[in-house]
Design a protein around this motif. Structure first.
Motif, PDB file in Angstrom:
ATOM      1  N   SER A 194      40.828  41.658  63.105  1.00  0.00           N
ATOM      2  CA  SER A 194      40.976  42.664  64.158  1.00  0.00           C
ATOM      3  C   SER A 194      40.828  41.977  65.502  1.00  0.00           C
ATOM      4  N   PHE A 195      41.321  42.630  66.552  1.00  0.00           N
ATOM      5  CA  PHE A 195      41.303  42.014  67.876  1.00  0.00           C
ATOM      6  C   PHE A 195      40.957  43.023  68.966  1.00  0.00           C
ATOM      7  N   ILE A 196      40.245  42.520  69.972  1.00  0.00           N
ATOM      8  CA  ILE A 196      40.111  43.216  71.250  1.00  0.00           C
ATOM      9  C   ILE A 196      40.876  42.365  72.246  1.00  0.00           C
ATOM     10  N   LEU A 197      41.962  42.899  72.756  1.00  0.00           N
ATOM     11  CA  LEU A 197      42.952  42.135  73.515  1.00  0.00           C
ATOM     12  C   LEU A 197      42.828  42.434  75.003  1.00  0.00           C
ATOM     13  N   LEU A 198      42.735  41.390  75.790  1.00  0.00           N
ATOM     14  CA  LEU A 198      42.516  41.519  77.230  1.00  0.00           C
ATOM     15  C   LEU A 198      43.782  41.269  78.038  1.00  0.00           C
ATOM     16  N   GLU A 199      44.069  42.226  78.920  1.00  0.00           N
ATOM     17  CA  GLU A 199      45.180  42.113  79.865  1.00  0.00           C
ATOM     18  C   GLU A 199      44.729  42.748  81.172  1.00  0.00           C
ATOM     19  N   HIS A 200      45.509  42.589  82.224  1.00  0.00           N
ATOM     20  CA  HIS A 200      45.159  43.172  83.521  1.00  0.00           C
ATOM     21  C   HIS A 200      46.296  44.058  84.010  1.00  0.00           C
ATOM     22  N   GLU A 201      45.931  45.163  84.630  1.00  0.00           N
ATOM     23  CA  GLU A 201      46.971  46.095  85.090  1.00  0.00           C
ATOM     24  C   GLU A 201      47.333  45.924  86.558  1.00  0.00           C
ATOM     25  N   ILE A 202      46.764  44.938  87.222  1.00  0.00           N
ATOM     26  CA  ILE A 202      47.019  44.763  88.651  1.00  0.00           C
ATOM     27  C   ILE A 202      48.102  43.729  88.938  1.00  0.00           C
ATOM     28  N   HIS A 203      48.626  43.097  87.902  1.00  0.00           N
ATOM     29  CA  HIS A 203      49.665  42.081  88.094  1.00  0.00           C
ATOM     30  C   HIS A 203      51.007  42.657  87.659  1.00  0.00           C
ATOM     31  N   GLN A 204      51.973  42.594  88.538  1.00  0.00           N
ATOM     32  CA  GLN A 204      53.256  43.255  88.304  1.00  0.00           C
ATOM     33  C   GLN A 204      53.955  42.756  87.048  1.00  0.00           C
ATOM     34  N   PHE A 205      54.031  41.446  86.867  1.00  0.00           N
ATOM     35  CA  PHE A 205      54.736  40.930  85.683  1.00  0.00           C
ATOM     36  C   PHE A 205      54.028  41.356  84.400  1.00  0.00           C
ATOM     37  N   SER A 206      52.716  41.492  84.478  1.00  0.00           N
ATOM     38  CA  SER A 206      51.947  41.854  83.287  1.00  0.00           C
ATOM     39  C   SER A 206      52.265  43.267  82.836  1.00  0.00           C
ATOM     40  N   VAL A 207      52.475  44.152  83.792  1.00  0.00           N
ATOM     41  CA  VAL A 207      52.819  45.540  83.479  1.00  0.00           C
ATOM     42  C   VAL A 207      54.303  45.675  83.136  1.00  0.00           C
ATOM     43  N   GLU A 208      55.153  45.067  83.941  1.00  0.00           N
ATOM     44  CA  GLU A 208      56.593  45.271  83.791  1.00  0.00           C
ATOM     45  C   GLU A 208      57.216  44.455  82.661  1.00  0.00           C
ATOM     46  N   ARG A 209      56.608  43.329  82.311  1.00  0.00           N
ATOM     47  CA  ARG A 209      57.240  42.446  81.319  1.00  0.00           C
ATOM     48  C   ARG A 209      56.339  42.140  80.123  1.00  0.00           C
ATOM     49  N   LEU A 210      55.094  41.780  80.426  1.00  0.00           N
ATOM     50  CA  LEU A 210      54.211  41.267  79.377  1.00  0.00           C
ATOM     51  C   LEU A 210      53.709  42.357  78.427  1.00  0.00           C
ATOM     52  N   ALA A 211      53.315  43.489  78.963  1.00  0.00           N
ATOM     53  CA  ALA A 211      52.680  44.522  78.132  1.00  0.00           C
ATOM     54  C   ALA A 211      53.557  44.943  76.960  1.00  0.00           C
ATOM     55  N   GLU A 212      54.824  45.157  77.204  1.00  0.00           N
ATOM     56  CA  GLU A 212      55.715  45.576  76.126  1.00  0.00           C
ATOM     57  C   GLU A 212      55.869  44.470  75.081  1.00  0.00           C
ATOM     58  N   LYS A 213      55.935  43.234  75.538  1.00  0.00           N
ATOM     59  CA  LYS A 213      56.071  42.114  74.606  1.00  0.00           C
ATOM     60  C   LYS A 213      54.829  42.002  73.723  1.00  0.00           C
ATOM     61  N   VAL A 214      53.664  42.196  74.331  1.00  0.00           N
ATOM     62  CA  VAL A 214      52.412  42.171  73.570  1.00  0.00           C
ATOM     63  C   VAL A 214      52.391  43.285  72.536  1.00  0.00           C
ATOM     64  N   ILE A 215      52.731  44.484  72.954  1.00  0.00           N
ATOM     65  CA  ILE A 215      52.718  45.642  72.054  1.00  0.00           C
ATOM     66  C   ILE A 215      53.662  45.420  70.878  1.00  0.00           C
ATOM     67  N   ASP A 216      54.863  44.959  71.169  1.00  0.00           N
ATOM     68  CA  ASP A 216      55.840  44.730  70.097  1.00  0.00           C
ATOM     69  C   ASP A 216      55.355  43.677  69.105  1.00  0.00           C
ATOM     70  N   ALA A 217      54.713  42.618  69.608  1.00  0.00           N
ATOM     71  CA  ALA A 217      54.213  41.561  68.726  1.00  0.00           C
ATOM     72  C   ALA A 217      53.100  42.073  67.821  1.00  0.00           C
ATOM     73  N   VAL A 218      52.223  42.888  68.371  1.00  0.00           N
ATOM     74  CA  VAL A 218      51.107  43.445  67.595  1.00  0.00           C
ATOM     75  C   VAL A 218      51.621  44.378  66.506  1.00  0.00           C
ATOM     76  N   LEU A 219      52.548  45.249  66.869  1.00  0.00           N
ATOM     77  CA  LEU A 219      53.083  46.210  65.898  1.00  0.00           C
ATOM     78  C   LEU A 219      53.896  45.493  64.818  1.00  0.00           C
ATOM     79  N   ALA A 220      54.662  44.492  65.207  1.00  0.00           N
ATOM     80  CA  ALA A 220      55.480  43.767  64.239  1.00  0.00           C
ATOM     81  C   ALA A 220      54.618  43.044  63.211  1.00  0.00           C
ATOM     82  N   LYS A 221      53.423  42.673  63.600  1.00  0.00           N
ATOM     83  CA  LYS A 221      52.506  41.979  62.683  1.00  0.00           C
ATOM     84  C   LYS A 221      51.817  42.956  61.729  1.00  0.00           C
TER      85      LYS A 221
END
Length: 322
Positions: A194-221
């Motif tokens: 199991s994981f507790i995954l850390l990200e930040h919501e104040i960085h534009q690329f993290s919200v607009e690009r990274l978050a979806e990629k992270v979510i998709d990788a987690v669900l695909a696993k």
């Protein structure tokens, strides 16, 4: 060879590892196959975009918010209610993002109560979960947090997104996915991990690009997303909060919980003069939760545990050769 003796030594090594491991560093969920997606340092100006993404992906997250970010902008204060209404969990990341280990216990309490007070003012909740800025919460700090009825929340998977804001969005996403790909995608098993995954919501690329990629990788696993309340199994908010539990039970299909826990400390503490002051101006607080300091701390803990196992193995082999 004395195999029973070897097994006994291995058992002792396991006990030694457990004793050395820091029980106050909550960085995994109680059930395998779960991932608590957490966002620090908000509410930020990209919060609406992030909430829209999470709604589209049907993912519930936990937001460790800063009191100074709430107080510096009415729009950011209004974001608290939006997050609650969407079913996400609100938690505390202190008021000023200062180093709790360098503060007195009075100032530590102030950091928490100032944030809880402004969260209650705008959203009707006092969070029962907190995350120390940069993970800095030593034994004395943990004692204070526990006296206040709080769950000290850490993490075991980090995007390190704050380190890559100067890069192009593509490069920043690639860098931020390194640990995700190595530790979760390539080297984990939902049946045991199991994981507790850390990200930040104040960085534009993290919200607009990274978050979806992270979510998709987690669900695909094959993992399920949970809030911190579901991850740990303790209620999200302290007594007196006016909203129900955001996360019914340890998993989305579990039974409902009460959503409140009675604090053992005072519900509020005065703001003391000379304590940490909010900047009130910076969109992003100084420092970041996923700093290299904490990665080194995690690595050190791993080395210590590995050493415990090594000592057990050496003892076992030595005895078997006698």
């Amino acid at each position: 060879m004395k195999f029973p003796t070897i097994l006994s030594a291995l058992a002792l090594a396991t006990v030694a590892t457990a004793l050395i491991d820091d029980a106050t560093r909550i960085d995994t969920c109680t059930q395998p196959g779960t991932v608590a997606l957490t966002f620090d340092d908000g509410p930020g100006k990209f919060n609406d975009q992030l909430l829209a993404l999470l709604a589209r992906k049907n993912v519930k997250a936990t937001f460790f918010v800063l009191g100074m970010m709430i107080d510096q902008d009415p729009a950011q204060a209004a974001a608290l209610k939006k997050m609650l209404d969407a079913g996400h969990q609100l938690a505390s990341h202190t008021y000023t993002h200062g180093n709790l280990d360098k503060m007195t216990d009075v100032d530590q309490r102030t950091e928490i109560t100032r944030t809880a007070d402004t969260m209650f003012k705008h959203a009707g909740v006092r969070p029962a979960y907190m995350r120390a800025p940069e993970g800095n919460c030593n034994e004395a700090c943990v004692k204070v947090m526990n006296e206040m009825g709080l769950v000290v929340s850490h993490w075991n998977l980090d995007t390190h997104d704050w380190q890559y804001t100067a890069l192009s969005p593509d490069d920043a996403v690639t860098k931020s996915m390194v640990d995700i790909n190595r530790d979760l995608v390539n080297n984990s098993n939902p049946a045991t991990d199991s994981f507790i995954l850390l990200e930040h919501e104040i960085h534009q690329f993290s919200v607009e690009r990274l978050a979806e990629k992270v979510i998709d990788a987690v669900l695909a696993k094959g993992y399920k997303f949970v809030t911190m309340e579901q991850c740990i199994g303790k209620p999200a908010y302290l007594a007196g909060s006016t909203v129900p539990s955001v996360a019914p039970g340890p998993l989305p299909s579990g039974n409902s919980t009460s959503g409140v826990v009675a604090p053992t400390g005072s519900p509020s503490a005065p703001v003391v003069s000379g304590g940490p002051k909010p900047s009130g101006t910076a969109a992003a607080p100084a420092g970041a939760s996923g700093s290299p300091i904490n990665k080194n701390q995690n690595n050190a803990a791993g080395f210590v545990k590995a050493g415990a196992w090594a000592m057990g193995l050496v003892a076992a082999v030595g005895y078997a050769l006698i």
